[in-house]
Design a protein around this motif. Structure first.
Motif, PDB file in Angstrom:
ATOM      1  N   GLU B 476     -12.199  20.381  13.377  1.00 12.78           N
ATOM      2  CA  GLU B 476     -13.062  19.534  14.200  1.00 12.78           C
ATOM      3  C   GLU B 476     -12.426  19.310  15.564  1.00 12.78           C
ATOM      4  O   GLU B 476     -13.093  19.348  16.598  1.00 12.78           O
ATOM      5  CB  GLU B 476     -13.303  18.183  13.520  1.00 12.78           C
ATOM      6  CG  GLU B 476     -14.069  18.251  12.234  1.00 12.78           C
ATOM      7  CD  GLU B 476     -15.561  18.467  12.421  1.00 12.78           C
ATOM      8  OE1 GLU B 476     -15.988  19.614  12.215  1.00 12.78           O
ATOM      9  OE2 GLU B 476     -16.280  17.520  12.773  1.00 12.78           O
ATOM     10  N   LEU B 478     -10.300  21.313  16.916  1.00 15.36           N
ATOM     11  CA  LEU B 478     -10.280  22.615  17.585  1.00 15.36           C
ATOM     12  C   LEU B 478     -11.590  22.836  18.334  1.00 15.36           C
ATOM     13  O   LEU B 478     -11.625  23.395  19.420  1.00 15.36           O
ATOM     14  CB  LEU B 478     -10.125  23.693  16.501  1.00 15.36           C
ATOM     15  CG  LEU B 478      -9.399  24.977  16.831  1.00 15.36           C
ATOM     16  CD1 LEU B 478      -7.980  24.691  17.241  1.00 15.36           C
ATOM     17  CD2 LEU B 478      -9.413  25.889  15.603  1.00 15.36           C
ATOM     18  N   ILE B 479     -12.664  22.365  17.742  1.00 11.48           N
ATOM     19  CA  ILE B 479     -13.987  22.618  18.320  1.00 11.48           C
ATOM     20  C   ILE B 479     -14.343  21.582  19.369  1.00 11.48           C
ATOM     21  O   ILE B 479     -14.881  21.916  20.417  1.00 11.48           O
ATOM     22  CB  ILE B 479     -15.048  22.609  17.194  1.00 11.48           C
ATOM     23  CG1 ILE B 479     -14.820  23.771  16.239  1.00 11.48           C
ATOM     24  CG2 ILE B 479     -16.448  22.669  17.770  1.00 11.48           C
ATOM     25  CD1 ILE B 479     -15.485  23.579  14.896  1.00 11.48           C
ATOM     26  N   SER B 480     -14.058  20.349  19.091  1.00 12.14           N
ATOM     27  CA  SER B 480     -14.518  19.296  19.995  1.00 12.14           C
ATOM     28  C   SER B 480     -13.353  18.635  20.728  1.00 12.14           C
ATOM     29  O   SER B 480     -12.511  17.994  20.113  1.00 12.14           O
ATOM     30  CB  SER B 480     -15.276  18.235  19.198  1.00 12.14           C
ATOM     31  OG  SER B 480     -15.526  17.130  20.039  1.00 12.14           O
TER      32      SER B 480
END
Lengths: 1125, 489
Positions: B476, B478-480
């Motif tokens: 999470e 890593l993505i946001s």
């Protein structure tokens, strides 16, 4: 008026022929059928000849190109004499008077024929002869050897014959016949004017790389000289003797820019084809396969390779853009065998052979004694480490007792296996009906027990010419394939039989002394395992496929040169898979006795395509040649799918689902539709300057509602430099063409319903009754569209030494953007990803294809060589450019700035050999002396932090080859022929993921022999590669650089040695050739696994070069025969 | 002839051309959200879909709910060190990281449920369904959303607060909201649910007013708002719940949704994909489970978890009837030899097939409400008022009444009572955190268990304040870029 296509080469031959007849004069014959009287043509035709300092030959060529005149001359005429001329709108007489002034050459014009002769020779004269009669003769090659099977046809008709084994032919010609055409594969076709002759002997010469060869392109054909796109055509005649089931196996190493790997040896499967490195994230990399104009929807592997006559690989956008939204990965056009002009031909060919698994590349597992020793030492080391006594099971106490005993599980699964193929073909062409029928049977037993692939196939192609304007055709190709696969490949927890078997204890027997088979196979400390021999032998995993390809067309010439063609194509396929696992079989952790299970999967698909095209071709003003195509097509595909599963069988006796008591059913359905408009204009000026523009407009049901239609245009141009007057006329440099193209293609493999926000079943229970539940399980995207690839290509074609050496070079650059990308989104949104069009990959490369006719005499030796340097780079990814993959447990990473699908993991840095070394080095939470040491690459703040953790992974290998190449050598001498095909790859890395298990130090599997050299104590540190068993293998099991090795290889794919038996005038057959062949003859590689072409993730570019254990690719020895009746 | 060809061609064109509908190929085996949410039946199915997320949530909930605590442990598998094993051991030993599939799984399951609730709540008020249906279905949905957020806020601290359906990529990322904001939303939803829901549902398994009140009770207890907790929990006692006479009967599949059950996740054995299997996870890992469950099969790869700890076994008072209904000391193998390997028998019910069970998961039950009320009253220094509720539970367990009214002493007694009464029901870890005892209890327990189990590394059981909540999943973050990690991870 049909213009005789006569080139320099065959004029000379005509001359040779005539000389053989001991005539000292030239005979020229005109046909009485000419529309104009002979003299009128020469008088009314006006020519423009403006050439400076050129040869007489070039002037002749120019005149021949502009008019219907043909020149005849003998060697006394110096055609290399330099002349200059500047005459426009002049008659042939005026031009020749001027050109031949001040020379000893005289001319005579007889109709459209012009004879040049030395003034000291006798003047040619004209003969007019016209009556039904018989002509016979003999056809030989340059060395004088008779040529069998040469087609001899009365030009412009379907009337013809073929030469027999002695090269002789005999043909009845009707009155009015003008000439005979002699054609033979690989030879220059010759048109010989009949005149008064009753005997015509012909010497055929090998075609100089076939510039007049007809190349199949999208929606038509072109001569090779006229092609402006990057198209590689492979004729299958050289590849017929390969003992393989799939045509793509034959294509390995044949075409520059096309990488074909055999990822697994499962019969009938495992081929990955990528054209120019095509890669997509989610939308697949496989090219579009078009069979006789029909883009097929089923697998290409079902098609009998013997049915294929030629394969055209459309590589650049100008060649492929007419296939629009499906062309981004390249297009492979497959032409099946048609009836050829000539008499009825019957051919039978057969081969039978034996497949064996080579010793090299077999897993090097411990034998029973070594394994017992390892297990014993494991416990001794544990005891020292923990300071407690650990009992050693009796099985391991005396390893030497196992010497020469035990089970080699890999060998247990293998066998020598048969392969056979029979093919009967019949072609006929009579009374305007052209038919070809090919019946084939192929049967391959797998080298792993209980695997097999069989195919029974039939193809009937017919074409009927109703009259001069109307032609109809029907092709029908049904086939039946059955295969037994049995889940051999892949990782142990995925059930892969091979990996599971090699990890099984070698002290466990697969067969008892009394011949019965044990249910399980394990030894103390190991996981419960079934007897993998029984799993392989007793599990049922059979598929039966029926596939019918059919098409019908009419072609009507509305006005001269304007054709309307309409076709209906249909494809039907169904594949039914039966699976049955008896109670005596099982999986790791789930050994027998276990429940009996069975399933039936039925996957059926239908596709139809209707195409309507108008084509018009014409020449204006003698030099402006053009053809135009406009068309409209519609295609629909439907794919119902059913899966039935049952368990609760009373026993193993009845394997069908009716014996089950508990059932599960799944049904699925897929459909797509495609509407398209296509258009193309080809133009050339004087066959010297070429221009082509094409466009396809596709509307697809797969695209989001806001984005239904896409346009895919392309342009290309070519310049035949060597036809320019300024081009030096030397034999060293005989041909030069430059071409360039640019265009857009798409990739619509984005799933049929991807743009919808799917509401899926999410059932629950109330009141102890199932309550139907529904939830939105994916984010929709109405803007979703196809991926676009913009491609530029520059090509150069060079003929050297009279085209005996022919080089084709292409540079391409393409950018794939708007990729279908499953962007990960924070799962706190309720969804894990959304499909969008985003990201950008760039591909570029150099492709060289060299064909060299090294010897063309009695000993013929041709070398085809191709080499491709391909590169790619990721330019953009998701919104944050977040990499794909690359978590600490993911062996692949695709990140901006690097090539696609790089290997990823920790960097192996040896073993902590002693306490001092341990104290000095960074470590992981689980590290200890004797465990694996990785490099400290980075930390949360972007700098090494002395701790080994998730931040310390990086790129550790590149699975993309630096170059790939193929070499084919074809030799023949008298009746003997030899063909050697080599293909290879250089500079790519492979991660052998199998090592996670085969070198696991938990002492729960059998391991490779080198594990004996592991760290046991600071005094006995081993080879510095294998850590201690004391702590198990927590960190050693993560992807790391020690598993990565050079995957370069050179494989001798096929060696075939053939011999034409010297029968003469046999009553039974015309020609008989016998041959023997070795497929996969030799693999040179440093890779430590079984197969350097391996790819456990199939054709996925994102996860390439990873080996999870696959079915071995066998070496195949065959003996075959070809019979022509 | 020429004309015929043209006519044929034109017909061929018309047959397929120009029809826009030719390109409209909607899916046939699933529906899309644009065609859903029309009828009352659609809303009913959507609500069932929201409940379904509970099944995801409870499959592995024992890892964080019980194994993190001193209640349960695991059977160490020397020879199987696969990630799925190590990651549960990490949670038990307080050495888990942000890539742990079990802590990540709970986070994802809660948000899947929330997303389904949001899709319903965004539309239900504008829909044409009846007012009654709106009230009941809306109430159930609000309960579920509150429940999922309550799980999140207790286990992860500040979390992103989604209260609208996400339909675009841009809408998928939100920063973490302060715990207070999350609690405000939870209280609002739970309060609405309590007012919208009926006391009794026609279909058993649906949440009721009692479920919502119980949830409110827990929320206020966690926020230490004892007055409001007392009101909510006392309301629960007026709704007709009662204790089952026999402790073990609560968990029998024959007694699903019994009078003691306040909120129960529903399961059903069979092939419809709604079965449970924790029975097989909670028994020792065996080549053949027949000797325990009566069904043949191999659970070696997934059994041996949530094993009663030495400490829990010792916690039962002599004569406590609940012990036999919760823990068995071992099993008799195929050769007739008794193997001493304790495991919980709470969920050992008859079932038809191996690894396919009928057990529901009881989230809230009346004994829990009574003990929570006792705890509440004791915290409000109404210790003597707490005793009847406590003793009602003890009486069923065959134990003597408690008369202690010293708040501190009673606090210990109630905590112990909750521990044994609710053992294996995923309350222990949150109880320890709520009552501020987690660091103290778990550090002491860690010392003991490390002495017993030599395989435990020295770094385990280093229980700090950071470890009272779990990490936000690594992916999470890593993505946001909007997200931050909890300290200590």
């Amino acid at each position: 008026m049909k213009k005789l296509v006569v080139n320099h080469g065959n004029i000379k031959l005509s001359y040779q022929l005539l000389r053989k007849m001991k005539l000292t004069i030239l005979l020229l014959i005109t046909s009485v059928l000419s529309c104009f009287s002979a003299e009128t043509y020469s008088q009314i035709t006006k020519l423009n000849v403006v050439e400076n300092n050129t040869t007489l030959l070039n002037i002749i060529r120019t005149i021949e190109n502009q008019s219907e005149f043909n020149f005849f001359y003998n060697e006394k005429v110096n055609i290399d004499r330099t002349v200059s001329i500047d005459m426009t709108n002049k008659s042939i007489y005026e031009i020749l008077d001027k050109v031949l002034a001040n020379s000893t050459v005289k001319y005579k014009v007889i109709g459209r024929q012009i004879a040049l002769y030395d003034k000291n020779e006798m003047e040619p004269f004209l003969l007019e002869v016209d009556q039904d009669r018989n002509i016979s003769g003999k056809v030989a090659d340059k060395s004088g050897a008779p040529l069998a099977g040469v087609n001899v046809v009365v030009t412009g008709t379907t009337q013809g014959t073929v030469t027999d084994i002695t090269g002789n032919y005999s043909i009845d010609i009707p009155s009015g016949s003008k000439s005979l055409t002699f054609s033979f594969v690989g030879m220059v076709p010759q048109e010989i004017i009949i005149g008064p002759l009753t005997q015509i002997n012909v010497t055929m010469v090998e075609s100089a790389i076939g510039l007049n060869e007809v190349v199949v392109v999208g929606y038509g054909t072109q001569t090779k000289k006229d092609v402006t796109g990057s198209v590689s055509q492979v004729k299958t005649d050289k590849l017929t003797d390969f003992p393989v089931s799939q045509f793509s196996q034959k294509l390995q190493g044949q075409v520059a820019g096309v990488q074909i790997n055999q990822a697994t040896g499962i019969p009938g499967q495992g081929m990955n084809v990528r054209i120019r490195g095509a890669a997509s994230i989610n939308a697949g990399n496989e090219p579009l396969y078009v069979v006789d104009g029909f883009p097929i929807t089923g697998t290409i592997n079902d098609i009998n390779p013997d049915e294929i006559e030629s394969i055209s690989v459309l590589k650049d956008a100008s060649a492929s853009s007419l296939y629009g939204s499906r062309a981004a990965n390249g297009v492979v056009l497959i032409s099946t065998k048609k009836g050829v002009q000539g008499k009825t031909k019957v051919q039978f060919s057969a081969y039978k052979g034996l497949q064996v698994v080579p010793q090299k590349g077999r897993p090097d597992m411990m034998n029973a004694q070594e394994f017992a020793q390892f297990q014993k030492e494991y416990r001794e080391d544990q005891a020292i480490f923990q300071g407690t006594t650990i009992p050693i099971p009796s099985e391991y106490q005396d390893p030497s007792a196992w010497a020469g005993k035990g089970t080699n599980w890999y060998d247990v699964l293998l066998r020598k296996a048969n392969i056979e193929n029979y093919s009967l073909s019949l072609t006929a062409n009579k009374d305007n009906l052209m038919t070809s029928a090919i019946l084939g049977y192929f049967n391959q037993d797998g080298v792993v027990i209980n695997t097999n692939f069989k195919r029974l196939s039939l193809r009937i192609n017919t074409e009927y010419k109703i009259n001069d304007k109307l032609k109809v055709g029907i092709n029908l190709a049904p086939n039946l394939t059955t295969d037994i696969t049995n889940g051999t490949d892949g990782v142990l927890w995925g059930g892969g039989i091979i990996q599971n078997a090699i990890l099984t204890s070698p002290i466990a027997p697969y067969i008892n002394d009394d011949g019965t088979l044990p249910l399980t196979a394990t030894s103390p400390g190991l996981f419960p395992n079934p007897n993998w021999y029984r799993v392989a032998k007793e599990r049922t995993w059979n598929s039966k496929s029926v596939r019918v390809l059919t098409n019908a067309f009419i072609d009507y010439e509305i006005i001269k040169n304007l054709h309307f063609r309409s076709s209906i194509n249909g494809e039907f396929g169904t594949r039914k898979t039966n699976f049955f696992i008896p109670s005596t079989s099982g999986y790791i952790f789930d050994p027998p006795p276990r429940r009996t299970e069975a399933s039936i999967t039925t996957n059926t698909y239908y596709s139809w395509l209707n195409e309507n095209t108008l084509t018009y071709a014409n020449t204006i003003g003698g030099k402006h040649n053009f053809d135009v195509l406009a068309g409209y097509t519609a295609q629909q595909y439907k794919n119902p799918y059913e899966y039935m599963y049952g368990r609760g069988f009373p026993n193993d006796q009845i394997k069908t689902l009716n014996a089950a008591t508990v059932y599960n059913l799944t049904e699925d359905y897929n459909e797509w539709t495609l509407l398209s408009f296509v258009g193309r204009v080809n133009y050339n000026f004087n066959r010297k300057y070429f221009l082509s523009a094409a466009i396809r407009r596709d509307g697809s049901s797969r695209f989001g509602s806001n984005n239904k239609w896409g346009n895919f245009p392309s342009v290309s141009a070519g310049w035949l430099v060597s036809d320019e007057s300024f081009f030096p006329q030397t034999t060293a440099l005989s041909y030069l063409k430059l071409r360039a193209s640019y265009g857009l293609t798409g990739n619509n493999n984005i799933g049929n319903y991807t743009y919808y926000a799917a509401v899926a079943n999410t059932n629950y229970v109330f009141n102890s009754v199932l309550s139907s539940g529904k939830s939105t399980t994916s984010l929709g995207n109405t803007d979703l569209g196809w991926e676009t690839t913009a491609q530029t290509d520059f090509g150069l074609e060079l003929g050297l030494i009279k085209d005996r050496i022919f080089l084709t070079y292409d540079y391409y650059q393409k950018t794939t953007s708007d990729m279908l990308y499953q962007v990960n989104v924070p799962q706190s949104s309720g969804y894990s990803s959304i499909y969008t069009n985003i990201g950008e990959f760039k591909f570029w490369g150099h492709e060289f294809t060299l064909t060299s006719k090294n010897f063309i005499g009695e000993l013929k030796w041709t070398t085809d060589f191709n080499i491709t340097f391909a590169k790619n780079k990721v330019m953009k990814l998701g919104t944050q450019n977040a990499p794909l993959g690359g978590q600490y447990d993911n062996p692949s990473i695709t990140q901006v700035g690097s090539p696609i699908g790089m290997l990823h993991g920790f960097v192996f840095d040896g073993i902590y050999e002693n306490q001092a070394e341990f104290d000095a080095a960074p470590h992981h939470a689980t590290s200890a002396v004797g465990t694996v040491r990785y490099k400290d690459i980075s930390g949360p703040n972007g700098a090494p932090d002395g701790i080994i953790d998730n931040y310390d992974t990086q790129i550790i290998g590149n699975p993309n080859p630096k170059f790939i190449f193929g070499i084919t050598n074809s030799l023949s001498y008298k009746n003997i022929d030899l063909n050697v095909v080599i293909s290879g790859s250089y500079g790519n890395d492979i991660m052998n993921r199998t090592l996670e298990y085969t070198q696991n130090l938990d002492a729960v599997f059998n391991v490779t022999k080198d594990v004996a050299k592991r760290w046991r104590s600071p005094e006995n540190p081993g080879d510095g590669l294998h850590p201690t068993t004391n702590t198990g293998t927590p960190l050693a099991r993560y992807d790391n650089s020690r598993w990565v090795s050079d995957g370069s290889y050179l494989t001798v794919k096929n060696i075939t040695l053939g011999y034409i038996l010297p029968f003469k005038n046999s009553a039974y057959f015309e020609k008989m050739r016998i041959y023997c062949s070795i497929q996969q003859a030799l693999v040179l590689t440093k890779y430590n696994g079984a197969n350097p072409e391996v790819s456990s993730n199939g054709s996925s570019a994102l996860y390439q070069g990873i080996d999870f254990t696959a079915y071995p690719v066998p070496r195949t020895f065959t003996f075959g025969v070809n019979l022509n009746f | 002839m020429k004309n015929k060809i043209f006519i044929l061609g034109v017909i061929a064109l018309l047959a397929t051309a120009c029809s826009k509908s030719f390109l409209d190929v909607p899916p046939e085996t699933f529906i899309s959200s644009s065609t859903f949410f029309k009828t009352e039946a659609d809303y009913e199915q959507a609500v069932s879909g929201a409940y379904q997320s509970l099944r995801d949530l409870y499959g592995d909930a024992y890892a964080m709910g019980e194994m993190r605590s001193d209640n349960t442990d695991y059977n160490f598998k020397t020879n199987d060190r696969g990630g799925q094993n190590i990651e549960r051991e990490d949670i038990a030993g307080f050495v888990d990281n942000s890539s742990n599939m079990f802590s990540n799984g709970k986070y994802y399951a809660c948000y899947r449920g929330i997303s389904r609730c949001n899709a319903i709540l965004d539309r239900i008020d504008g829909s044409s369904i009846s007012a009654d249906a709106n009230s009941n279905l809306g109430g159930q949905t609000k309960f579920l959303r509150a429940f999922f957020y309550f799980e999140l806020v207790q286990y992860y601290g500040d979390v992103p607060l989604y209260v609208k359906e996400v339909t675009t990529q841009a809408g998928t990322a939100l920063p973490r909201s302060p715990k207070a904001d999350v609690y405000n939303q939870i209280i609002k939803d739970a309060t609405d649910a309590a007012s919208q829901l009926p006391a009794v549902q026609t279909e058993k398994g649906r949440v009721t007013q009692g479920s919502a009140k119980m949830l409110l009770g827990y929320i206020y207890m966690t926020l230490q708002d004892y007055a409001k907790a007392e009101t909510a929990l006392k309301d629960v006692t007026t709704l007709g719940y009662d204790l089952m006479p026999n402790y073990a009967d609560i968990f029998r599949t024959a007694n699903k949704n019994n009078m003691e059950s306040i909120f129960e996740v529903q399961c059903m054995q069979g092939t419809q994909g709604v079965q449970s299997n924790w029975t097989y996870v909670f028994i020792p890992a065996l080549i053949n489970t027949y000797v325990i469950t009566g069904k043949s099969g191999n659970n070696q790869s997934f059994g041996g978890w949530n094993i009663p700890s030495f400490d829990l076994i010792a916690a039962y008072e002599p004569g406590d009837l609940r012990k036999a209904g919760s823990i068995t000391n071992g099993y008799t193998d195929a050769g007739g030899t008794f193997v001493p390997s304790p495991f919980t028998n709470k969920f050992l019910n008859p079932h038809i097939e191996f690894n396919n069970c009928d057990d529901d998961w009881i989230v809230y039950r009346y004994a829990d409400a009574l003990l929570l009320l006792a705890e509440c009253l004791n915290e409000e220094t109404k210790s003597s008022e707490a005793l009847p509720y406590l003793n009602k539970v003890r009486t069923r367990a065959g134990l003597a009444n408690i008369t202690e009214t010293n708040q501190v002493a009673l606090r210990v007694i109630i905590a112990k009572e909750r521990r044994v009464e609710l053992a294996f029901e995923n309350h222990r870890w949150l109880d320890l955190v709520r009552t501020g005892k987690a660091i103290e209890v778990m550090s002491a327990y860690g010392v003991q268990i490390k002495l017993r189990n030599s395989y435990l590394l020295s770094r385990t059981y280093n229980v700090t304040a950071d470890k009272l909540i779990f990490p936000i999943p690594f992916n999470e973050l890593l993505i946001s870029p909007l997200l931050t990690q909890n300290s200590g991870y």
